[in-house]
Design a protein around this motif. Structure first.
Motif, PDB file in Angstrom:
ATOM      1  N   ALA A   1       8.200   1.099   2.490  1.00 50.80           N
ATOM      2  CA  ALA A   1       7.468  -0.161   2.339  1.00 50.80           C
ATOM      3  C   ALA A   1       7.754  -0.781   0.975  1.00 50.80           C
ATOM      4  N   LEU A   2       7.774   0.045  -0.067  1.00 52.94           N
ATOM      5  CA  LEU A   2       8.088  -0.458  -1.406  1.00 52.94           C
ATOM      6  C   LEU A   2       9.519  -0.990  -1.459  1.00 52.94           C
ATOM      7  N   GLU A   3      10.449  -0.240  -0.894  1.00 44.04           N
ATOM      8  CA  GLU A   3      11.841  -0.672  -0.884  1.00 44.04           C
ATOM      9  C   GLU A   3      12.001  -1.997  -0.129  1.00 44.04           C
ATOM     10  N   PHE A   4      11.325  -2.124   1.007  1.00 48.56           N
ATOM     11  CA  PHE A   4      11.356  -3.365   1.773  1.00 48.56           C
ATOM     12  C   PHE A   4      10.856  -4.524   0.920  1.00 48.56           C
ATOM     13  N   ALA A   5       9.723  -4.332   0.259  1.00 53.48           N
ATOM     14  CA  ALA A   5       9.151  -5.401  -0.562  1.00 53.48           C
ATOM     15  C   ALA A   5      10.111  -5.811  -1.675  1.00 53.48           C
ATOM     16  N   CYS A   6      10.720  -4.827  -2.320  1.00 49.87           N
ATOM     17  CA  CYS A   6      11.639  -5.130  -3.418  1.00 49.87           C
ATOM     18  C   CYS A   6      12.925  -5.788  -2.921  1.00 49.87           C
ATOM     19  N   THR A   7      13.343  -5.457  -1.734  1.00 52.86           N
ATOM     20  CA  THR A   7      14.571  -6.037  -1.168  1.00 52.86           C
ATOM     21  C   THR A   7      14.322  -7.436  -0.624  1.00 52.86           C
TER      22      THR A   7
ATOM     23  N   LEU B   1       2.168   5.836  -9.033  1.00 53.35           N
ATOM     24  CA  LEU B   1       2.446   4.429  -9.308  1.00 53.35           C
ATOM     25  C   LEU B   1       3.447   4.266 -10.450  1.00 53.35           C
ATOM     26  N   ALA B   2       3.465   5.193 -11.389  1.00 55.12           N
ATOM     27  CA  ALA B   2       4.491   5.161 -12.437  1.00 55.12           C
ATOM     28  C   ALA B   2       5.873   5.368 -11.811  1.00 55.12           C
ATOM     29  N   GLU B   3       5.956   6.278 -10.859  1.00 50.65           N
ATOM     30  CA  GLU B   3       7.215   6.483 -10.137  1.00 50.65           C
ATOM     31  C   GLU B   3       7.588   5.224  -9.350  1.00 50.65           C
ATOM     32  N   ALA B   4       6.594   4.554  -8.780  1.00 48.07           N
ATOM     33  CA  ALA B   4       6.859   3.315  -8.045  1.00 48.07           C
ATOM     34  C   ALA B   4       7.445   2.256  -8.971  1.00 48.07           C
ATOM     35  N   LYS B   5       6.909   2.149 -10.181  1.00 47.76           N
ATOM     36  CA  LYS B   5       7.457   1.184 -11.150  1.00 47.76           C
ATOM     37  C   LYS B   5       8.906   1.511 -11.468  1.00 47.76           C
ATOM     38  N   ASP B   6       9.209   2.793 -11.639  1.00 48.44           N
ATOM     39  CA  ASP B   6      10.586   3.213 -11.925  1.00 48.44           C
ATOM     40  C   ASP B   6      11.510   2.881 -10.765  1.00 48.44           C
ATOM     41  N   ARG B   7      11.086   3.199  -9.548  1.00 49.12           N
ATOM     42  CA  ARG B   7      11.922   2.927  -8.371  1.00 49.12           C
ATOM     43  C   ARG B   7      12.131   1.422  -8.191  1.00 49.12           C
TER      44      ARG B   7
ATOM     45  N   ILE C   1       4.509  -8.916  -6.706  1.00 50.42           N
ATOM     46  CA  ILE C   1       4.242  -7.719  -5.902  1.00 50.42           C
ATOM     47  C   ILE C   1       3.239  -6.843  -6.638  1.00 50.42           C
ATOM     48  N   THR C   2       2.163  -6.514  -5.956  1.00 50.12           N
ATOM     49  CA  THR C   2       1.186  -5.558  -6.465  1.00 50.12           C
ATOM     50  C   THR C   2       1.220  -4.341  -5.555  1.00 50.12           C
ATOM     51  N   VAL C   3       1.363  -3.177  -6.158  1.00 52.50           N
ATOM     52  CA  VAL C   3       1.400  -1.923  -5.408  1.00 52.50           C
ATOM     53  C   VAL C   3       0.119  -1.166  -5.728  1.00 52.50           C
ATOM     54  N   ILE C   4      -0.603  -0.777  -4.676  1.00 51.69           N
ATOM     55  CA  ILE C   4      -1.824   0.000  -4.893  1.00 51.69           C
ATOM     56  C   ILE C   4      -1.728   1.343  -4.183  1.00 51.69           C
ATOM     57  N   HIS C   5      -2.484   2.267  -4.720  1.00 45.01           N
ATOM     58  CA  HIS C   5      -2.686   3.546  -4.047  1.00 45.01           C
ATOM     59  C   HIS C   5      -4.187   3.726  -3.922  1.00 45.01           C
ATOM     60  N   ALA C   6      -4.642   3.974  -2.700  1.00 43.02           N
ATOM     61  CA  ALA C   6      -6.071   4.170  -2.450  1.00 43.02           C
ATOM     62  C   ALA C   6      -6.400   5.656  -2.524  1.00 43.02           C
ATOM     63  N   VAL C   7      -7.204   6.017  -3.498  1.00 40.13           N
ATOM     64  CA  VAL C   7      -7.682   7.392  -3.630  1.00 40.13           C
ATOM     65  C   VAL C   7      -8.859   7.547  -2.685  1.00 40.13           C
TER      66      VAL C   7
ATOM     67  N   ALA D   1       0.866  -1.175   0.000  1.00 43.16           N
ATOM     68  CA  ALA D   1       0.000   0.000   0.000  1.00 43.16           C
ATOM     69  C   ALA D   1       0.903   1.225   0.000  1.00 43.16           C
ATOM     70  N   LEU D   2       0.784   2.041  -1.041  1.00 41.71           N
ATOM     71  CA  LEU D   2       1.700   3.161  -1.216  1.00 41.71           C
ATOM     72  C   LEU D   2       0.976   4.493  -1.154  1.00 41.71           C
ATOM     73  N   ASP D   3       1.507   5.366  -0.310  1.00 45.85           N
ATOM     74  CA  ASP D   3       1.133   6.768  -0.375  1.00 45.85           C
ATOM     75  C   ASP D   3       2.428   7.524  -0.645  1.00 45.85           C
ATOM     76  N   ASP D   4       2.341   8.774  -0.945  1.00 45.04           N
ATOM     77  CA  ASP D   4       3.541   9.538  -1.282  1.00 45.04           C
ATOM     78  C   ASP D   4       4.178  10.082  -0.013  1.00 45.04           C
ATOM     79  N   SER D   5       4.752   9.160   0.768  1.00 42.65           N
ATOM     80  CA  SER D   5       5.409   9.529   2.023  1.00 42.65           C
ATOM     81  C   SER D   5       6.673   8.693   2.162  1.00 42.65           C
ATOM     82  N   GLU D   6       7.563   9.117   3.025  1.00 36.75           N
ATOM     83  CA  GLU D   6       8.785   8.345   3.256  1.00 36.75           C
ATOM     84  C   GLU D   6       8.466   6.921   3.736  1.00 36.75           C
ATOM     85  N   PRO D   7       7.545   6.741   4.699  1.00 38.45           N
ATOM     86  CA  PRO D   7       7.218   5.374   5.098  1.00 38.45           C
ATOM     87  C   PRO D   7       6.612   4.543   3.956  1.00 38.45           C
TER      88      PRO D   7
END
Length: 138
Positions: free
Chosen positions: A16-22, A65-71, A29-35, A6-12
């Motif tokens: 979370a994304l970095e942890f999942a990828c590591t 989420l495009a930025e998340a894919k890049d990261r 891995i599916t990354v979602i953002h809840a509007v 679950a991704l929001d645009d915050s450091e935590p």
């Protein structure tokens, strides 16, 4: 294993994304953002209208989420993404249940005391309500 980040645009959120990828680079891995259509800037809904506001929020989510894919790609990690609409904690829990995912990874701001009571904690609500294990990253 298939996990949900679950991704929001915050450091935590990014942690979370970095942890999942590591830790789960070989897993799905599916990354979602809840509007959350109920969260808007002061008077914003009156200026642009509810449908335009929701569309703007969806576009912002797609950019996030495009930025998340890049990261993730920078870390050699492949992810799927999705935009959901609704109250974040409920949406995250429902998404994990509907897709029969194995793990939820969510960032936490680490608030405590009065600020947590006042602002609530998405991570805490997800951990209490989730049908699967939850990893909370700070």
């Amino acid at each position: 294993m298939h996990l949900l980040v679950a991704l929001d645009d915050s450091e935590p959120g990014w942690a979370a994304l970095e942890f999942a990828c590591t830790e789960h680079a070989d897993d799905d891995i599916t990354v979602i953002h809840a509007v959350d259509p109920t969260s808007s800037g002061y008077g914003e809904i009156a200026h642009v209208g509810p449908s335009d506001l929701l569309e703007r929020q969806r576009e912002d989510a797609k950019e996030l989420l495009a930025e998340a894919k890049d990261r993730a790609a920078e870390r050699g990690c492949s992810i799927e993404t999705d935009v959901t609409v609704g109250q974040p904690a409920d949406t995250i829990v429902d998404y994990a249940a509907d897709k029969e995912l194995d793990l939820i990874v969510v960032g936490s701001h680490g608030r405590s005391g009065f600020s947590r009571v006042l602002l609530g904690s998405v991570a805490e609500r997800v951990a209490r309500q989730a049908p699967v294990p939850v990893t909370i990253v700070r």
